[in-house]
Enzyme design. Sequence first.
Site, PDB file in Angstrom:
ATOM      1  N   SER A 241      32.131  39.543  34.118  1.00 43.50           N
ATOM      2  CA  SER A 241      32.313  40.492  35.212  1.00 43.50           C
ATOM      3  C   SER A 241      33.359  39.945  36.165  1.00 43.50           C
ATOM      4  CB  SER A 241      30.989  40.720  35.957  1.00 43.50           C
ATOM      5  OG  SER A 241      30.601  39.527  36.633  1.00 43.50           O
ATOM      6  N   LYS A 242      33.643  40.698  37.215  1.00 43.64           N
ATOM      7  CA  LYS A 242      34.701  40.306  38.148  1.00 43.64           C
ATOM      8  C   LYS A 242      34.427  38.966  38.817  1.00 43.64           C
ATOM      9  CE  LYS A 242      36.369  44.959  39.196  1.00 43.64           C
ATOM     10  NZ  LYS A 242      36.593  45.986  40.250  1.00 43.64           N
ATOM     11  N   ARG A 243      33.155  38.600  38.926  1.00 41.72           N
ATOM     12  CA  ARG A 243      32.855  37.332  39.602  1.00 41.72           C
ATOM     13  C   ARG A 243      33.351  36.135  38.793  1.00 41.72           C
ATOM     14  NH1 ARG A 243      28.095  38.821  37.250  1.00 41.72           N
ATOM     15  NH2 ARG A 243      27.088  37.290  35.872  1.00 41.72           N
TER      16      ARG A 243
END
Length: 472
Positions: A241-243
């Site tokens: 994910s973006k994290r």
Amino acid sequence: MSQKVVTRFAPSPTGYLHIGGARTALFNWLYARGRGGTFLLRIEDTDRARSTPEATQAIMDGLSWLGLDHDGDVISQFERAPRHAEVANQLLAEGKAYKCFATQEEIQEFRDTARAEGRSTLYHSPWRDADAATHPDAPFVIRIKAPRDGVTMIRDEVQGDVKISNDQLDDMVLLRGDGTPVYMLAVAVDDHDMGVTHVIRGDDHLNNAARQMMIYNAMDWPLPVYAHIPLIHGPDGKKLSKRHGALGVEEYQAMGYPAAGMRNYLARLGWSHGNDEFFTDEQATEWFGLSGIGKSPARLDFKKLENLCGQHIAVTEDAALLHEFTAFRTAAKLNPLSDNKLSLMESGMYCLKERAKTFFELSDKAEFILTERPIFPDEKSASQLDIVSRGILSELTPHLQNATWSREGLETTIMGFAEAREMKFGKLAGPLRAALAGRSTTPSVFDMMLVLGADETIARLNDASQPGDLSS
């Protein structure tokens, strides 16, 4: 004679090309290229509300940067909608599909009742075997007649044999009430018409295979070979994910990773060839096979990525590396380099690419080329230019003006100068680095002098020899 291999990459242009999609494209490209086959590109743009020209272009740009060239024209799934409808209507005419007049309200009522009674909510349409004479003059969808008993076997090159009980398959809608085809129909028809022999995609599509196989079987089409590859997870083992960092492939280019290193890393991410970590495109093309793909999700590891990128930077030819370096600067929104700087960069690449893991690190090592006079040393190197050191540089400069401008000539001159003054070379190297680059971490003094040339080297030494504060 065996059938020619045809693979495809079929992204949806509803976002950018993420790293998982890039790896899927790479696997398809490697499999086709290694077998003299064809690699096709299809844009699955049937979701008109979310598909954008910008996302399509980003996908094309990402594939171009990675060097994954496709064969033939790019195929638009949306433009093939009439063909998809043709197949649905053929199945309807052959009695392998039927018109369903059930409304959304009726379907929802069925599911609510089934849920309340603890039964399966899989919808069984009452119109499946209805006499055409009983059909109302009302909107309808076209549904395929799914098998009611037995199992569907997905023979998968990665996952092995996957059995799905047919009583878990519904009579899937093929054409909506407005006559538009559903995704499942479009994919199956397009893959068949494009002659795709191997469907290599993420394992999040595994269940889709059983539903798409219904269409293949109903049309008496030969099934493709399926290979559903595990998804990529973040370093923490959770779904990417973006994290976890950059997701768009173009971001990796702007972060300074060379395309060859990225290809090597993505190929190794979930696939292996013995214990080989570093390999060329030629080796990857020769070695790649579906049997080498693991069943477990791969984990993104930026340290491994950087390590491989550094190895590729080290072995890339200087002219090719400079070309990619300039493209990186554009992607990173850095100022373009003058022809003179580009020329100096190419001549100095031999000493810049050593141990540089990204183009940002290479750029940092090249700061002595990229900077302009007068040079303002950073705090650490400025301390090397005290009054005594300036005096030493002032004495050295006339010797360099008469030196032979080769590595041997420069070493002879500078070492001779140091010995005559009973100085160790290290005592001289610090002020020279500060004068030539304005920093303490640089390529060797001799490399910088050779790359800069006699005139620029002497001009920088003269600047540093002058009294005054160059630290700000």
